[in-house]
Design an enzyme around this catalytic site. Structure first.
Site, mmCIF file in Angstrom:
data_model
loop_
_atom_site.group_PDB
_atom_site.id
_atom_site.type_symbol
_atom_site.label_atom_id
_atom_site.label_comp_id
_atom_site.label_asym_id
_atom_site.label_seq_id
_atom_site.Cartn_x
_atom_site.Cartn_y
_atom_site.Cartn_z
ATOM 1 N N LYS A 88 27.078 50.453 50.314
ATOM 2 C CA LYS A 88 28.231 49.786 50.936
ATOM 3 C C LYS A 88 27.879 49.296 52.349
ATOM 4 O O LYS A 88 28.312 48.210 52.762
ATOM 5 C CB LYS A 88 29.427 50.735 50.992
ATOM 6 C CG LYS A 88 29.997 51.052 49.619
ATOM 7 C CD LYS A 88 30.631 49.824 48.998
ATOM 8 C CE LYS A 88 31.226 50.090 47.643
ATOM 9 N NZ LYS A 88 31.721 48.887 46.979
ATOM 10 N N SER A 100 35.608 54.381 52.943
ATOM 11 C CA SER A 100 35.524 55.090 54.223
ATOM 12 C C SER A 100 34.331 56.056 54.279
ATOM 13 O O SER A 100 34.015 56.567 55.351
ATOM 14 C CB SER A 100 36.827 55.846 54.498
ATOM 15 O OG SER A 100 37.101 56.720 53.439
ATOM 16 N N ASN A 141 41.018 56.675 50.905
ATOM 17 C CA ASN A 141 41.155 57.084 49.496
ATOM 18 C C ASN A 141 42.373 56.390 48.888
ATOM 19 O O ASN A 141 43.458 56.450 49.458
ATOM 20 C CB ASN A 141 41.390 58.594 49.403
ATOM 21 C CG ASN A 141 40.255 59.373 50.011
ATOM 22 O OD1 ASN A 141 39.136 59.313 49.532
ATOM 23 N ND2 ASN A 141 40.539 60.080 51.092
ATOM 24 N N HIS A 178 38.783 42.825 38.257
ATOM 25 C CA HIS A 178 40.258 42.731 38.248
ATOM 26 C C HIS A 178 40.941 43.727 37.341
ATOM 27 O O HIS A 178 42.153 43.819 37.339
ATOM 28 C CB HIS A 178 40.692 41.310 37.877
ATOM 29 C CG HIS A 178 40.492 40.984 36.431
ATOM 30 N ND1 HIS A 178 39.261 40.696 35.896
ATOM 31 C CD2 HIS A 178 41.369 40.935 35.393
ATOM 32 C CE1 HIS A 178 39.391 40.473 34.601
ATOM 33 N NE2 HIS A 178 40.660 40.621 34.269
HETATM 34 N N1 LIG Z 1 39.435 54.061 44.287
HETATM 35 C C1 LIG Z 1 39.361 54.357 45.573
HETATM 36 O O1 LIG Z 1 39.870 55.391 46.032
HETATM 37 C C2 LIG Z 1 38.661 53.448 46.531
HETATM 38 C C3 LIG Z 1 38.736 53.774 47.852
HETATM 39 C C4 LIG Z 1 38.114 52.969 48.762
HETATM 40 C C5 LIG Z 1 37.416 51.871 48.326
HETATM 41 N N2 LIG Z 1 37.354 51.553 47.029
HETATM 42 C C6 LIG Z 1 36.557 50.379 46.669
HETATM 43 O O2 LIG Z 1 37.258 49.456 45.884
HETATM 44 C C7 LIG Z 1 36.365 48.848 44.960
HETATM 45 C C8 LIG Z 1 36.940 48.973 43.574
HETATM 46 O O3 LIG Z 1 37.177 50.344 43.282
HETATM 47 P P1 LIG Z 1 38.121 50.825 42.095
HETATM 48 O O4 LIG Z 1 38.575 52.166 42.435
HETATM 49 O O5 LIG Z 1 39.078 49.752 41.746
HETATM 50 O O6 LIG Z 1 37.042 50.967 40.917
HETATM 51 P P2 LIG Z 1 37.271 50.887 39.338
HETATM 52 O O7 LIG Z 1 38.670 51.227 38.994
HETATM 53 O O8 LIG Z 1 36.160 51.661 38.710
HETATM 54 O O9 LIG Z 1 37.072 49.341 39.035
HETATM 55 C C9 LIG Z 1 35.842 48.723 39.204
HETATM 56 C C10 LIG Z 1 35.832 47.477 38.357
HETATM 57 O O10 LIG Z 1 34.546 46.886 38.488
HETATM 58 C C11 LIG Z 1 34.071 46.542 37.193
HETATM 59 N N3 LIG Z 1 32.618 46.609 37.167
HETATM 60 C C12 LIG Z 1 31.848 47.687 37.456
HETATM 61 N N4 LIG Z 1 30.558 47.377 37.304
HETATM 62 C C13 LIG Z 1 30.523 46.071 36.902
HETATM 63 C C14 LIG Z 1 29.475 45.182 36.580
HETATM 64 N N5 LIG Z 1 28.196 45.590 36.611
HETATM 65 N N6 LIG Z 1 29.790 43.913 36.217
HETATM 66 C C15 LIG Z 1 31.081 43.525 36.140
HETATM 67 N N7 LIG Z 1 32.116 44.321 36.444
HETATM 68 C C16 LIG Z 1 31.832 45.582 36.822
HETATM 69 C C17 LIG Z 1 34.669 47.575 36.281
HETATM 70 O O11 LIG Z 1 34.673 47.142 34.949
HETATM 71 P P3 LIG Z 1 34.425 48.230 33.768
HETATM 72 O O12 LIG Z 1 35.450 49.310 33.986
HETATM 73 O O13 LIG Z 1 34.634 47.446 32.520
HETATM 74 O O14 LIG Z 1 33.033 48.737 33.970
HETATM 75 C C18 LIG Z 1 36.063 47.719 36.870
HETATM 76 O O15 LIG Z 1 36.935 46.738 36.373
HETATM 77 C C19 LIG Z 1 35.017 49.533 45.131
HETATM 78 O O16 LIG Z 1 34.187 48.721 45.925
HETATM 79 C C20 LIG Z 1 35.333 50.784 45.891
HETATM 80 O O17 LIG Z 1 34.301 51.146 46.761
HETATM 81 C C21 LIG Z 1 37.981 52.322 46.101
#
Ligand SMILES: NC(=O)c1ccc[n+]([C@@H]2O[C@H](COP(=O)([O-])OP(=O)(O)OC[C@H]3O[C@@H](n4cnc5c(N)ncnc54)[C@H](OP(=O)(O)O)[C@@H]3O)[C@@H](O)[C@H]2O)c1
Length: 332
Positions: A143, A111, A168, A14
């Site tokens: 994924k 994607s 993205n 979150h």
């Molecule tokens: N950003 C994009 O452009 C994008 C696009 C398509 C899909 N997504 C998908 O959306 C999802 C989230 O992406 P996001 O961009 O929000 O990533 P993010 O900003 O890096 O956030 C990921 C979160 O997961 C937590 N986390 C990571 N490893 C963990 C673990 N081992 N145990 C507990 N918590 C953990 C992180 O906590 P810490 O920071 O404290 O490690 C962080 O709060 C992913 O599945 C990604 O594939 C993202």
């Protein structure tokens, strides 16, 4: 039946870009009974800890937005970490959600699961029809395993777990570390710093010709809230044991990296030259999701690309640039 506003919803991850947008949008929609744990409070690669958490909290619905995430450089440099951590997190969360009786779960993918030379726009049924882009294959395979896991649990156990594939994303609280960030926040930071220093030029990775689609994170989160809240009969159109439980979430429009860089320069107010470093990898030549499945369910994005970049840049100047300037002043 649909999910009541008092439903206990666990948002994993979150504090991330997606997770924080999910919390904002869930609360805006009136869901207040959220179950949240930071990474420090719950290590999702620890199977015992995840089991104990689900047995204690018994959420009714789960959105899995915790993952190891990064751009081309990070994916290419640390493929072992990307495949292991993502496989373990999703295995623990999906399995323990099922054991704890969770009915609806949204699994966030990306994607990059679609083949490198996928026909465009990419439809959900193109999954596993060709070779993947090599630079992020480890992440994509993890994924894809997550999607298969959702489908397998739906088929064997009758759950309703849905894999949501966003394009993205960018938005409030984005990652601006140039080693690990995605293209849009990297451009915002480079242009902002170039403007502050009065640089004549900013270097952009790659040729500038790849075409990409971008969605503001709060739009993406709103789509998730919309999907999670669908009444049973409409949810069943996309989630039932006989069909791949996969849905694309995107803007349905694309832009070249060159045009994106020009748009960011306008919003940031950087007036120097944009130089394209063609020695750096481009990744896939084109990536546009087919969003007709989601559109047929009645959802559309709210923010234009320019508006999303303006809001994101406002957040960057308030929360990121200001705090790094403070840190520099303290060090001086
Ligand atoms: N950003 C994009 O452009 C994008 C696009 C398509 C899909 N997504 C998908 O959306 C999802 C989230 O992406 P996001 O961009 O929000 O990533 P993010 O900003 O890096 O956030 C990921 C979160 O997961 C937590 N986390 C990571 N490893 C963990 C673990 N081992 N145990 C507990 N918590 C953990 C992180 O906590 P810490 O920071 O404290 O490690 C962080 O709060 C992913 O599945 C990604 O594939 C993202």
């Amino acid at each position: 039946m649909s999910l009541g506003r008092d439903a206990r919803i666990y948002v994993a991850g979150h504090r991330g870009l997606v997770g924080s947008a999910l919390v904002r949008q869930l609360r805006a929609a009136g869901y207040e009974n959220l179950v949240l744990r930071t990474h420090a409070e719950l290590e999702l690669t620890d199977a015992d800890a995840v089991r104990a958490f689900f047995q204690l909290e018994k959420p009714q619905a789960v959105i899995l937005a915790a993952a190891k995430v990064g751009g081309i450089l990070a994916n290419d440099t640390y493929p072992a970490e990307f495949i292991r951590e993502n496989l373990v997190i999703q295995t623990n969360v999906v399995h323990e959600a099922w054991r704890a009786g969770v009915d609806r779960l949204l699994f966030l993918g990306s994607s990059c699961i679609y083949p490198r030379d996928c026909p465009q726009p990419m439809k959900e049924e193109y999954l596993l029809t060709g070779p993947l882009e090599p630079t992020n294959r480890a992440y994509a395979v993890a994924k894809i395993a997550g999607i298969e896991m959702c489908w397998s649990y739906n088929r064997q156990y009758g759950t309703r777990y849905l894999a949501v594939m966003p394009t993205n994303l960018f938005g409030l609280g984005d990652n601006y570390d140039l080693e690990t960030s995605h293209v849009l926040p990297a451009l915002i930071r480079k242009m902002h710093e170039g403007k502050k220093r009065g640089d004549q030029k900013v270097v952009v990775w790659g040729t500038g010709t790849p075409r990409r689609e971008f969605l503001y994170s709060d739009d993406m989160a709103q789509a998730c809230v919309y999907l999670l809240g669908l009444p049973d009969e409409r949810f069943a159109k996309i989630v039932r044991p006989s069909i791949l439980p996969l849905i694309n979430v995107g803007a349905g429009k694309e832009i070249t990296i060159r045009n994106l860089a020009e748009l960011v320069a306008q919003v940031v107010g950087f007036s120097g030259e944009l130089v394209f470093d063609t020695t750096k990898p481009d990744g896939m030549p084109q990536k546009l999701l087919d969003v007709s499945r989601l559109a047929a369910l009645g959802w559309q994005p709210k923010y234009s690309l320019r508006r999303g970049i303006e809001l994101t840049y406002g957040d960057f100047t308030t929360n990121v640039a200001a705090s790094s300037a403070d840190a520099q002043r303290l060090r001086a």
